[in-house]
Scaffold this active site. Structure first.
Site, PDB file in Angstrom:
ATOM      1  CB  THR A  93      -5.145  -3.768   8.754  1.00 52.47           C
ATOM      2  OG1 THR A  93      -5.872  -3.656   7.497  1.00 52.47           O
ATOM      3  CG2 THR A  93      -4.371  -2.374   8.880  1.00 52.47           C
ATOM      4  CG  ASP A  94      -5.605  -6.479   3.999  1.00 55.40           C
ATOM      5  OD1 ASP A  94      -6.151  -5.682   4.483  1.00 55.40           O
ATOM      6  OD2 ASP A  94      -6.478  -7.191   3.248  1.00 55.40           O
ATOM      7  CD  GLU A  95      -7.756  -0.971   5.091  1.00 54.26           C
ATOM      8  OE1 GLU A  95      -7.449   0.312   4.918  1.00 54.26           O
ATOM      9  OE2 GLU A  95      -8.864  -1.399   5.029  1.00 54.26           O
ATOM     10  CE1 TYR A 104      -7.411   0.916  10.901  1.00 57.54           C
ATOM     11  CE2 TYR A 104      -7.476   0.292   8.643  1.00 57.54           C
ATOM     12  CZ  TYR A 104      -7.421  -0.202   9.837  1.00 57.54           C
ATOM     13  OH  TYR A 104      -7.500  -1.245  10.253  1.00 57.54           O
ATOM     14  CE  LYS A 124      -4.223  -1.559  13.136  1.00 57.67           C
ATOM     15  NZ  LYS A 124      -4.603  -2.046  14.421  1.00 57.67           N
TER      16      LYS A 124
END
Ligand code: NAD
Ligand code: DAU
Length: 351
Positions: A132-134, A157, A161
């Protein structure tokens, strides 16, 4: 002999689109979908392809090392596309441990099992981690995330990741594992669990329920049509360079409030209501803890190196998505009633 490809998390939102693409496009592959069917796993997402001869579903948990090791020994996979995860930021705030276990320990279990069966010959093998870009943290008003942007995860989260991304890269450097990674922005489309903003808002408008907007609704997300993400994943799996990371994004930034207002107006038209009716349901609520302000992806690398760019314009993808949720009321009702969890018993246990 057919190549055997493991796709984890295939009963979820993005995974189901990836499975459908691979099963239909590559009859020469045997596709195995490994999913433990958490609340987010829904085999109804795959009912159009689940009797195809090149598709196998295995119910199992990636956090169980013994099970994962046996599965790899039995199937001797040639490649892995790893999507299984706990994926919802709000849930990670209330229950971080589930995210650590699935997203970190689960990923290491898969890496170890793959390393074991590939140890004598890594040629033509591939371990692809879908991320993810997060992991890059939060942007201010300008700038975009590049593959070289330092990691700065800010929710349990995204921290889980980020940790799994680091482990995948560590296995590349330490054990020569043939890995590839991608970090993608927010996806929208059919089959998304209705805890996420877009399906939640569609469902609440249908039922005249409040539309909760965290904080002032000024947070920005970069939205990508899920089928375009699946095409990018296909391209990276087959053509991406080993050890590399590719950012994937929609070049399509929206503040949450503008996105929800747009959804409201389209829904009013579709439901033959006066424009403005649904906007009255908008309710500003307490902000998400640590709510990242803005995400935006610079997807130049994947465009220049692999030739991928989004093929569906937002207007078209958004309209298609809304129509899908309005036409597939059973899908939504089965989730809300819990009936979707019976699909496995009804369709698989008797086979
Ligand atoms: P999802 O929550 O819809 O689906 C996750 C799937 O993983 C479910 O089918 C669930 O049953 C399965 N799963 C969870 N824990 C498992 C376990 N322990 N063992 C086996 N299976 C398990 O998620 P999604 O939105 O489809 O996201 C898929 C992947 O893509 C995730 O890794 C996520 O981090 C990443 N991602 C998502 C987005 C997005 O916008 N949704 C964007 C970028 C990256
Ligand atoms: O950026 C990629 C990420 O996108 C993925 O890695 C995650 O798995 C995926 O869930 C998604 O995360 P977000 O937190 O951005 O998605 P969500 O749909 O939960 O929220 C989108 C935005 O809308 C976010 O700024 C929070 C806000 N929001 C969300 C909900 C559920 C609201 O204002 N109200 C809501 O009720």
């Amino acid at each position: 002999m057919k190549k055997k490809i493991l796709i984890t998390g295939g009963a979820g939102f993005i995974g189901s689109h990836v499975i459908r693409l691979f099963v239909n496009k590559y009859p020469e592959y045997q596709i195995v979908n490994l999913d433990t069917l958490t609340y987010a796993g829904n085999l109804e997402n795959l009912k159009d392809i689940d009797s195809k001869p090149n598709y196998t579903f295995v119910k199992g948990d990636i956090t169980n090392l013994e099970f994962v090791t046996e599965l790899f020994k039995d199937f001797q996979f040639d490649g892995v596309l790893h999507l299984a995860a706990e994926s919802h930021v709000d849930r990670s705030i209330s229950d971080p441990l589930a995210f650590i276990t699935t997203n970190i320990v689960g990923t290491v279990n898969l890496l170890n099992a793959a390393k074991e069966i590939w140890k004598d010959n890594m040629e033509d093998k591939r371990f692809y981690h879908i991320s993810t870009d997060e992991v890059y943290g939060s942007l201010g008003e300008i700038g975009k995330f590049l593959e070289t942007t330092p990691y700065d995860p800010r929710s349990p989260y995204s921290a889980s990741k980020a940790s799994s991304d680091h482990l995948v890269r560590a296995y590349f450097h330490t054990y020569n594992m043939p890995v590839v990674l991608s970090n993608c922005s927010n996806n929208y489309g059919s089959n998304q669990f209705p805890e996420k903003l877009i399906p939640l808002v569609i469902n609440n408008i249908k039922n005249s329920k409040p539309l909760p907007i965290y904080g002032k609704g000024e947070n920005v997300r970069d939205w990508l049509f899920v089928e375009d993400h699946a095409l990018a994943i296909d391209m990276i799996y087959h053509k991406g360079k080993t050890g590399e990371t590719y950012n994937i994004g929609g070049n399509n930034e929206w503040t949450n409030i503008d996105l929800v207002r747009k959804l409201c107006d389209i829904m009013d038209k579709k439901l033959n209501q006066e424009i403005g009716t649904s906007q009255k349901l908008i309710t500003f609520v307490k902000d998400r803890a640590g709510h990242d302000l803005r995400y935006a992806i610079d997807a130049t690398k994947i465009k220049n190196e692999l030739g991928w760019e989004p093929s569906i314009q937002f207007e078209e993808g958004f309209e298609q998505t809304i129509d899908w949720y309005l036409e597939n009321t059973n899908w939504l009702e089965n989730i809300l009633s819990g009936d979707y969890e019976k699909y496995y018993e009804q369709q698989y246990e008797k086979r």
